[in-house]
Design an enzyme around this catalytic site. Sequence first.
Site, PDB file in Angstrom:
ATOM      1  N   HIS A  92      36.362  44.760  29.090  1.00 26.25           N
ATOM      2  CA  HIS A  92      37.773  44.352  29.064  1.00 26.25           C
ATOM      3  C   HIS A  92      38.587  45.318  28.223  1.00 26.25           C
ATOM      4  O   HIS A  92      38.146  45.746  27.156  1.00 26.25           O
ATOM      5  CB  HIS A  92      37.915  42.943  28.485  1.00 26.25           C
ATOM      6  CG  HIS A  92      37.318  41.906  29.372  1.00 26.25           C
ATOM      7  ND1 HIS A  92      38.010  41.314  30.398  1.00 26.25           N
ATOM      8  CD2 HIS A  92      36.069  41.392  29.416  1.00 26.25           C
ATOM      9  CE1 HIS A  92      37.216  40.468  31.042  1.00 26.25           C
ATOM     10  NE2 HIS A  92      36.023  40.492  30.453  1.00 26.25           N
TER      11      HIS A  92
ATOM     12  N   ASN B  80      31.848  40.310  43.170  1.00 25.38           N
ATOM     13  CA  ASN B  80      33.312  40.317  43.242  1.00 25.38           C
ATOM     14  C   ASN B  80      33.745  40.378  44.708  1.00 25.38           C
ATOM     15  O   ASN B  80      32.936  40.693  45.593  1.00 25.38           O
ATOM     16  CB  ASN B  80      33.864  41.551  42.516  1.00 25.38           C
ATOM     17  CG  ASN B  80      33.844  41.429  41.007  1.00 25.38           C
ATOM     18  OD1 ASN B  80      34.171  40.381  40.458  1.00 25.38           O
ATOM     19  ND2 ASN B  80      33.465  42.507  40.329  1.00 25.38           N
TER      20      ASN B  80
ATOM     21  N   THR C  32      36.205  35.371  31.005  1.00 23.59           N
ATOM     22  CA  THR C  32      35.724  36.384  30.064  1.00 23.59           C
ATOM     23  C   THR C  32      36.913  37.145  29.471  1.00 23.59           C
ATOM     24  O   THR C  32      36.900  37.506  28.294  1.00 23.59           O
ATOM     25  CB  THR C  32      34.762  37.382  30.753  1.00 23.59           C
ATOM     26  OG1 THR C  32      35.353  37.859  31.964  1.00 23.59           O
ATOM     27  CG2 THR C  32      33.422  36.749  31.059  1.00 23.59           C
ATOM     28  N   GLY C  33      37.972  37.337  30.291  1.00 29.28           N
ATOM     29  CA  GLY C  33      39.177  38.027  29.810  1.00 29.28           C
ATOM     30  C   GLY C  33      39.889  37.242  28.717  1.00 29.28           C
ATOM     31  O   GLY C  33      40.370  37.824  27.736  1.00 29.28           O
TER      32      GLY C  33
ATOM     33  N   CYS D  48      30.841  36.117  34.332  1.00 35.41           N
ATOM     34  CA  CYS D  48      32.030  35.540  34.928  1.00 35.41           C
ATOM     35  C   CYS D  48      32.305  34.206  34.253  1.00 35.41           C
ATOM     36  O   CYS D  48      31.546  33.250  34.445  1.00 35.41           O
ATOM     37  CB  CYS D  48      31.767  35.358  36.410  1.00 35.41           C
ATOM     38  SG  CYS D  48      33.053  34.489  37.220  1.00 35.41           S
TER      39      CYS D  48
ATOM     40  N   GLU E 107      41.714  42.159  37.516  1.00 40.87           N
ATOM     41  CA  GLU E 107      40.255  42.164  37.418  1.00 40.87           C
ATOM     42  C   GLU E 107      39.626  43.331  38.155  1.00 40.87           C
ATOM     43  O   GLU E 107      40.009  43.635  39.278  1.00 40.87           O
ATOM     44  CB  GLU E 107      39.685  40.872  38.011  1.00 40.87           C
ATOM     45  CG  GLU E 107      39.726  39.725  37.051  1.00 40.87           C
ATOM     46  CD  GLU E 107      38.950  38.537  37.596  1.00 40.87           C
ATOM     47  OE1 GLU E 107      37.876  38.727  38.195  1.00 40.87           O
ATOM     48  OE2 GLU E 107      39.446  37.417  37.419  1.00 40.87           O
ATOM     49  N   ARG E 108      38.628  43.901  37.504  1.00 42.36           N
ATOM     50  CA  ARG E 108      37.786  44.896  38.148  1.00 42.36           C
ATOM     51  C   ARG E 108      37.189  44.284  39.425  1.00 42.36           C
ATOM     52  O   ARG E 108      36.600  43.203  39.383  1.00 42.36           O
ATOM     53  CB  ARG E 108      36.658  45.269  37.182  1.00 42.36           C
ATOM     54  CG  ARG E 108      35.624  46.209  37.745  1.00 42.36           C
ATOM     55  CD  ARG E 108      34.548  46.510  36.736  1.00 42.36           C
ATOM     56  NE  ARG E 108      33.706  45.350  36.444  1.00 42.36           N
ATOM     57  CZ  ARG E 108      32.584  45.392  35.731  1.00 42.36           C
ATOM     58  NH1 ARG E 108      32.169  46.530  35.207  1.00 42.36           N
ATOM     59  NH2 ARG E 108      31.876  44.299  35.500  1.00 42.36           N
TER      60      ARG E 108
ATOM     61  N   ASN F  36      35.047  31.967  34.293  1.00 40.10           N
ATOM     62  CA  ASN F  36      35.507  30.833  35.108  1.00 40.10           C
ATOM     63  C   ASN F  36      34.424  30.426  36.087  1.00 40.10           C
ATOM     64  O   ASN F  36      34.228  29.245  36.359  1.00 40.10           O
ATOM     65  CB  ASN F  36      36.776  31.204  35.885  1.00 40.10           C
ATOM     66  CG  ASN F  36      37.989  31.262  34.973  1.00 40.10           C
ATOM     67  OD1 ASN F  36      38.154  30.415  34.106  1.00 40.10           O
ATOM     68  ND2 ASN F  36      38.819  32.255  35.167  1.00 40.10           N
TER      69      ASN F  36
ATOM     70  N   CYS G 103      40.989  34.445  34.244  1.00 41.33           N
ATOM     71  CA  CYS G 103      39.752  35.189  33.994  1.00 41.33           C
ATOM     72  C   CYS G 103      39.183  34.691  32.677  1.00 41.33           C
ATOM     73  O   CYS G 103      39.801  34.870  31.617  1.00 41.33           O
ATOM     74  CB  CYS G 103      40.046  36.683  33.941  1.00 41.33           C
ATOM     75  SG  CYS G 103      38.635  37.702  33.506  1.00 41.33           S
TER      76      CYS G 103
HETATM   77  O1  ZDP Z   1      33.892  42.064  35.376  1.00 39.52           O
HETATM   78  C1  ZDP Z   1      34.313  41.914  36.514  1.00 39.52           C
HETATM   79  O2  ZDP Z   1      34.104  42.749  37.412  1.00 39.52           O
HETATM   80  C2  ZDP Z   1      35.123  40.650  36.820  1.00 39.52           C
HETATM   81  N1  ZDP Z   1      35.932  40.815  37.997  1.00 39.52           N
HETATM   82  C3  ZDP Z   1      34.139  39.540  36.988  1.00 39.52           C
HETATM   83  C4  ZDP Z   1      34.755  38.204  37.155  1.00 39.52           C
HETATM   84  C5  ZDP Z   1      35.315  37.662  35.851  1.00 39.52           C
HETATM   85  C6  ZDP Z   1      35.937  36.316  36.010  1.00 39.52           C
HETATM   86  N2  ZDP Z   1      37.262  36.351  36.496  1.00 39.52           N
HETATM   87  C7  ZDP Z   1      35.902  35.527  34.718  1.00 39.52           C
HETATM   88  O3  ZDP Z   1      36.466  34.432  34.734  1.00 39.52           O
HETATM   89  O4  ZDP Z   1      35.281  35.911  33.738  1.00 39.52           O
HETATM   90  C8  ZDP Z   1      35.223  35.544  37.011  1.00 39.52           C
END
Ligand code: ZDP
Length: 278
Positions: A164, A66, A224-225, A75, A213-214, A77, A222
């Site tokens: 998340h 990060n 995964t989000g 991640c 984001e963390r 994206n 994001c």
């Molecule tokens: O889990 C975390 O610490 C996220 N900041 C990682 C990055 C996630 C991302 N934005 C995504 O698209 O899944 C890249």
Amino acid sequence: MEVEFTKYHGLGNDFILIDNRTEEQPIITSEQAVQLCDRHFGIGADGVIFALPGQDGTDYTMRIFNSDGSEPEMCGNGIRCLAHFLSELEGTSAKTEYRIYTLGGVMLLKLEGDGIKVDMGVPQLMATQIPTTLASADEKVVNAPLDVAGQTWNVTCVSMGNPHCITFVEDAAAINLATLGPQFEHHAAFPQRTNTEFIQVVRPDYLKMRVWERGAGATLACGTGACATVVAGVLTGKSDRKSTVELPGGCLEIEWAENQRVYMTGPAKKVFAGKVSV
Ligand code: ZDP
């Protein structure tokens, strides 16, 4: 040392990609990654992604730092950006499918023209898997009350390899991310910190999302989000299993299929390439 890099973005969630195929460990440190991600003193990015040799029979390994130097498991994206990067590196021998090892599990990538479809695996829902203390170890966290900034929020927690915390709100645009985001991220209920998503249900098949984001703060998208959001939407009865998620940087198509796996489809774009001294 001079390092070659290529800059990519997935819906404005931007990454520095590094060809790390001949080394088992990332060729730059997390401190150097922080400097490269700086938007004034560096290249500027939300994270640095390394294409490393595969493990456990996979084609490649993805690792990511990060912009604060912490290392997430996954991640969404970024892995689409990695798909384009790999096919460019491999040139004529490039494949249209890749199996990628990540700290969040093995992901399958399919290149379909400009878009990339990613099999993001099965979401993990038990409190220990997130991890969070909001329920006992083997319980799900669905619409659980969480006190942040003097207000009680109903949150649903989903791990897509990374943690998340999802909250459904009337008006996502009205959320003060800069104030609330860090308080969710560092809340004592999340021992590994958390990514936080605020979701407005426009229709069950169309959700609007804003994300903190963390380790990276407010970002334009994001992956995964967005996946975690559709899972949370199904668990709370607010969304269809197949839904469009609109982020500030654009839309992703997400499906939580009957086989329990989550599929994400979206774009990845190369911006420029260069060399940087670290
Ligand atoms: O889990 C975390 O610490 C996220 N900041 C990682 C990055 C996630 C991302 N934005 C995504 O698209 O899944 C890249």
